[in-house]
Write a protein that holds these residues in place. Structure first.
Motif, PDB file in Angstrom:
ATOM      1  N   GLY A 136       0.642  -1.018  -0.038  1.00  0.00           N
ATOM      2  CA  GLY A 136       0.094  -0.053   0.096  1.00  0.00           C
ATOM      3  C   GLY A 136       0.932   1.214   0.046  1.00  0.00           C
ATOM      4  N   CYS A 137       2.152   1.256   0.104  1.00  0.00           N
ATOM      5  CA  CYS A 137       2.931   2.297   0.175  1.00  0.00           C
ATOM      6  C   CYS A 137       3.121   3.038  -1.453  1.00  0.00           C
ATOM      7  N   TYR A 138       2.889   4.337  -1.371  1.00  0.00           N
ATOM      8  CA  TYR A 138       2.787   5.153  -2.663  1.00  0.00           C
ATOM      9  C   TYR A 138       4.225   5.214  -3.266  1.00  0.00           C
ATOM     10  N   PHE A 139       5.168   4.938  -2.372  1.00  0.00           N
ATOM     11  CA  PHE A 139       6.656   4.863  -3.054  1.00  0.00           C
ATOM     12  C   PHE A 139       7.552   4.044  -2.330  1.00  0.00           C
ATOM     13  N   THR A 140       8.227   3.290  -3.153  1.00  0.00           N
ATOM     14  CA  THR A 140       9.361   2.368  -2.535  1.00  0.00           C
ATOM     15  C   THR A 140      10.584   2.379  -3.411  1.00  0.00           C
ATOM     16  N   VAL A 141      11.567   1.996  -2.625  1.00  0.00           N
ATOM     17  CA  VAL A 141      12.954   2.138  -3.559  1.00  0.00           C
ATOM     18  C   VAL A 141      13.103   0.896  -4.073  1.00  0.00           C
ATOM     19  N   PRO A 142      13.219   1.163  -5.532  1.00  0.00           N
ATOM     20  CA  PRO A 142      13.411  -0.125  -6.536  1.00  0.00           C
ATOM     21  C   PRO A 142      14.914  -0.472  -6.411  1.00  0.00           C
TER      22      PRO A 142
END
Length: 278
Positions: free
Chosen positions: A75-81
């Motif tokens: 559900g996070c809008y931003f994650t570190v790829p």
């Protein structure tokens, strides 16, 4: 042999799973486990397999951390790829894993197939594919070739069925289990059933059937009929499989004309086997 960098692989596969969880998902076939569940299985099987090849007891904390990070990222809008370096490091270790499994000398094809399925999944994710020089294409090819080489060394019997004849206008070919040398046997073959479904206007199918064995044997004595797993590998390779060392022709070609009949219903795909013994 240098030990696998298991913690780095776990980190890379966890990051990859988060990217897929929070991004666009593959089409989900009916009667198959969710892709997220399959990715967890592939990851767990790979990490366990690496540990055992290193003579270690698999560390359950790696998958506990995997589950925790996926739950936290949901559900996070931003994650570190994953960085390209992380991708390269992860794929490099997966390639090493494939090579060591093949060199182990016994039938570890199912373990290699797990890695192949994981690599195939990665190839459908733009951030890990999309023309990047991270070794993914080479790793996937190496997995396929290893499976083909190992299958050719199995003491199995199978038949290449070619449908269509010189005149065509439609052709189909594939590998089937055992010795298929008559029209009734051809009618039971999946390649025939698929051809009948695809080209219902064809009333007669010229067929050419050639029987082969693996393991470099000179006859079918001492062989077993190819399993569905063997056939999956062979049919994915196509006719190039016949060039593998260990494949020998022991019968045919047998020529016949098979009258077209109604196609049988296809069986539902088998569920994912989650109890793979590493």
């Amino acid at each position: 042999m240098d030990r696998f960098d298991i913690s780095r692989v776990a980190m890379g596969l966890t990051t990859y799973a988060i990217e897929r969880q929070n991004g666009f998902e593959r089409h989900q076939p009916e009667d198959s486990p969710p892709w997220q569940e399959q990715r967890r299985f592939w990851t767990d099987a790979t990490l366990q397999g690496m540990a055992r090849l290193d003579g270690l007891t698999p560390d359950p904390k790696l998958m506990e951390q995997y589950d925790l990070e996926l739950e936290q990222a949901r559900g996070c809008y931003f994650t570190v790829p994953a960085t390209q370096q992380m991708q390269k490091d992860t794929i490099r270790e997966l390639r090493r894993f494939i090579a060591v499994l093949e060199a182990a000398g016994d039938d570890r094809r199912r373990q290699i197939n797990v890695v192949r399925e994981l690599l195939e999944d990665m190839s459908l994710h733009p951030h890990w594919w999309n023309g990047k020089d991270n070794g993914l294409e080479r790793a996937r090819d190496e997995a396929d070739l290893a499976l083909q080489r190992m299958t050719a060394q199995m003491p199995i019997r199978f038949t290449r069925v070619l449908l269509g004849g010189d005149a065509g206008p439609h052709w189909a070919s594939g590998f089937v289990s055992g010795a298929v040398t008559d029209a009734e046997s051809v009618k039971q073959a999946p390649v025939y059933q698929d051809a009948v479904r695809k080209y219902p206007e064809v009333t007669d199918w010229p067929a050419l059937c050639t029987v082969y064995v693996g393991h470099g044997l000179s006859s079918a004595l001492g062989t077993v009929d190819a399993s569905s797993f063997d056939l999956e590998i062979m049919n994915r390779a196509g006719d190039s499989f016949l060039k593998e060392q260990g494949v020998r022709c022991v019968g045919g070609p047998h020529q016949m004309v098979v009258p077209a009949g109604p196609a049988q219903s296809q069986d539902s795909p088998a569920p994912l086997q989650m109890g793979l013994n590493m």
